[in-house]
Design an enzyme around this catalytic site. Structure first.
Site, PDB file in Angstrom:
ATOM      1  CG  HIS A  56      -0.687  -0.379   2.471  1.00 48.71           C
ATOM      2  ND1 HIS A  56       0.296   0.239   3.169  1.00 48.71           N
ATOM      3  CD2 HIS A  56      -1.169  -1.336   3.298  1.00 48.71           C
ATOM      4  CE1 HIS A  56       0.412  -0.294   4.360  1.00 48.71           C
ATOM      5  NE2 HIS A  56      -0.453  -1.261   4.465  1.00 48.71           N
ATOM      6  CG  HIS A  77      -2.740  -6.540  12.725  1.00 50.67           C
ATOM      7  ND1 HIS A  77      -3.675  -5.538  12.855  1.00 50.67           N
ATOM      8  CD2 HIS A  77      -1.884  -6.118  11.751  1.00 50.67           C
ATOM      9  CE1 HIS A  77      -3.376  -4.563  12.004  1.00 50.67           C
ATOM     10  NE2 HIS A  77      -2.310  -4.907  11.315  1.00 50.67           N
ATOM     11  CD  GLU A  98      -2.676  -3.817   7.275  1.00 51.72           C
ATOM     12  OE1 GLU A  98      -2.012  -3.613   8.311  1.00 51.72           O
ATOM     13  OE2 GLU A  98      -2.573  -3.117   6.245  1.00 51.72           O
ATOM     14  CG  ASP A 122      -0.434  -7.874   6.314  1.00 44.10           C
ATOM     15  OD1 ASP A 122      -1.469  -7.506   6.903  1.00 44.10           O
ATOM     16  OD2 ASP A 122       0.692  -7.431   6.606  1.00 44.10           O
ATOM     17  CG  HIS A 126       0.037  -0.702  12.163  1.00 44.84           C
ATOM     18  ND1 HIS A 126      -0.292  -0.159  10.953  1.00 44.84           N
ATOM     19  CD2 HIS A 126      -0.088  -2.013  12.028  1.00 44.84           C
ATOM     20  CE1 HIS A 126      -0.586  -1.134  10.100  1.00 44.84           C
ATOM     21  NE2 HIS A 126      -0.452  -2.252  10.733  1.00 44.84           N
ATOM     22  CG  ASP A 184       1.980  -5.461  11.342  1.00 47.34           C
ATOM     23  OD1 ASP A 184       2.443  -6.292  10.561  1.00 47.34           O
ATOM     24  OD2 ASP A 184       0.863  -4.941  11.187  1.00 47.34           O
ATOM     25  CE1 TYR A 232       6.320  -3.975   8.478  1.00 45.44           C
ATOM     26  CE2 TYR A 232       6.148  -3.031  10.665  1.00 45.44           C
ATOM     27  CZ  TYR A 232       5.630  -3.826   9.657  1.00 45.44           C
ATOM     28  OH  TYR A 232       4.420  -4.445   9.832  1.00 45.44           O
ATOM     29  CG  HIS A 276       5.486  -8.219   7.957  1.00 45.21           C
ATOM     30  ND1 HIS A 276       4.850  -8.754   6.864  1.00 45.21           N
ATOM     31  CD2 HIS A 276       4.572  -7.406   8.540  1.00 45.21           C
ATOM     32  CE1 HIS A 276       3.607  -8.299   6.792  1.00 45.21           C
ATOM     33  NE2 HIS A 276       3.418  -7.479   7.811  1.00 45.21           N
TER      34      HIS A 276
HETATM   35 FE1  FEO Z   1      -0.681  -4.253   9.786  1.00 44.36          FE
HETATM   36 FE2  FEO Z   1       1.448  -6.617   8.532  1.00 44.36          FE
HETATM   37  O1  FEO Z   1      -0.214  -5.759   8.804  1.00 44.36           O
END
Ligand code: FEO
Length: 388
Positions: free
Chosen positions: A24, A78, A80, A82, A144, A163, A191, A222
């Site tokens: 994004h 989380h 999100e 991903d 986040h 994250d 990051y 990640h």
């Molecule tokens: Fe906030 Fe890696 O997603």
């Protein structure tokens, strides 16, 4: 497609996204991973999943350890996608699995999936016993997203903070010491600068919440897992969360006919003369997410644009919009630029730097058409005065 046993009975079963180049708007030149962790005990827990197109890869890894239909809990740290994007596919196989998440996570997942699944909402202090091991939950709101949560396994001294502490790196190596501190730290900084920077207050709260935990491995969602540089990366997070800058400068600009560029290089000469490390970032050559990595630790942020159509160049405007949203603090801002007539770009940049709450110690650094030696000399003197 092998799983990796990172602790006895705890496996990394994530997916590696070698081709990811844009997250994004964040340029991910090194790709990324979506880290999922399988904890095998009397009960079996899968901590986070992967982006939907990496589901088969994760499943293949899980199958090498256990029958995936036996998974009892899917911990969603989380919402999100991903990390949660494979929950529904996983539930098609592990039909009785309970989705464990924060209260905000439950709301978010219901909105994403348009389904009421078998949720168990947890708060800080709650835990689930798997047999020999426990999963303790710590809400880390706004690190986040409002739903963000960390899972801690005390018996393994293992923190799974999603994250937080992540980096966008695709690699065959899984641990920080295999990849090298400098390389991992650089990507962790990028990051932080592009994902976590607006949330310094919340990061400090999260660091406080986990400060009493005995941790010998941090396994983010990640990139590489931290087992050798835990104190170092926590130290970096403390520094970044407090916007503690170094005496460094970054000069960000775009140019039409090299006049604003010549001003940028004259400003760079002043920082050099003062032995202040300085980076030049031409927005035609640097992605804004890389520029933000430079801004992360820089005290001085200089931004230049010529005037075009009574304003600044769109590339500079895009960068300033992005930086303002990421909300770095405690910076000194300097605007500069060339013009033919009008010359509004400089005051427009100054206004945005002030809206960022930067100190702007010198104003009106403009040059008409092409700055000559005398004008560049005067510009340098004004910069020297402003940064002394
Ligand atoms: Fe906030 Fe890696 O997603």
């Amino acid at each position: 497609m092998k799983p990796l046993e990172i602790k006895k009975g705890v496996y990394w079963v994530g997916g590696i996204d070698w081709d990811l180049r844009n997250f994004h708007g964040y340029s991910t030149q090194m790709g990324s991973t979506y880290n999922a962790y399988l904890i095998v005990d009397k009960k079996i827990a899968l901590v986070d999943t992967v982006k939907h197109y990496k589901f088969d890869e994760m499943l293949e890894r899980i199958k090498q350890v256990i029958d995936p239909s036996k998974i009892d809990y899917i911990i969603s740290n989380h919402t999100e996608m991903d990390h949660s994007g494979s929950i529904l596919d996983m539930l098609d196989i592990a039909k009785n699995a309970v989705i464990v998440c924060s209260p905000n996570g439950e709301k978010g997942l219901k909105k994403h999936f348009k389904k009421d699944l078998n949720f168990k909402a947890v708060n800080t202090g709650d835990s689930i016993n798997l047999g020999k091991r426990n999963l303790n939950f710590v809400l880390i709101q706004m690190v986040h997203w409002p739903d963000s949560m960390a899972t801690y396994v005390p018996e393994e001294k293992l923190l799974l903070p999603n994250d937080a502490f992540g980096q966008h790196i695709a690699s065959t190596e899984r641990f920080d010491d295999e990849f090298g501190w400098d390389r991992v730290k650089n990507e962790a900084a990028k990051y932080y600068a592009n994902i976590v920077l607006p949330f310094g207050v919340q990061v400090n709260k999260a660091l406080e919440a986990v400060s009493g935990l005995d941790i010998d491995m941090i396994a983010p969602s990640h990139g590489l897992m931290w087992r050798s540089n835990i104190k170092d990366i926590i130290g970096c997070y403390k520094k970044w969360a407090n916007n503690a800058c170094d005496k460094k400068a970054v000069i960000v600009y775009d140019t039409m006919w090299h006049s604003t560029e010549s001003m940028a290089y004259a400003i760079k000469d002043v920082f050099e003369e003062k032995d202040i490390p300085c980076e030049i970032r031409n927005l035609q050559a640097s992605h804004i997410s890389d520029v933000m990595t430079s801004v992360l630790e820089a005290k001085y942020v200089c931004v230049g644009s010529p005037t075009l159509n009574n304003g600044m160049l769109p590339s500079v405007s895009a960068f300033l919009t992005y930086m303002k949203g990421l909300a770095p603090k405690n910076r000194i801002g300097i605007a500069f630029g060339s013009y033919g007539w009008g010359g509004q770009s400089v005051s427009d940049i100054e206004n945005i730097l002030e809206a960022c709450k930067f100190e702007v110690p010198v104003k009106g650094l403009k040059a008409q058409w092409v700055p000559d030696e005398k004008e560049l000399f005067e510009l340098k003197n004004k910069i020297k005065e402003a940064i002394k």
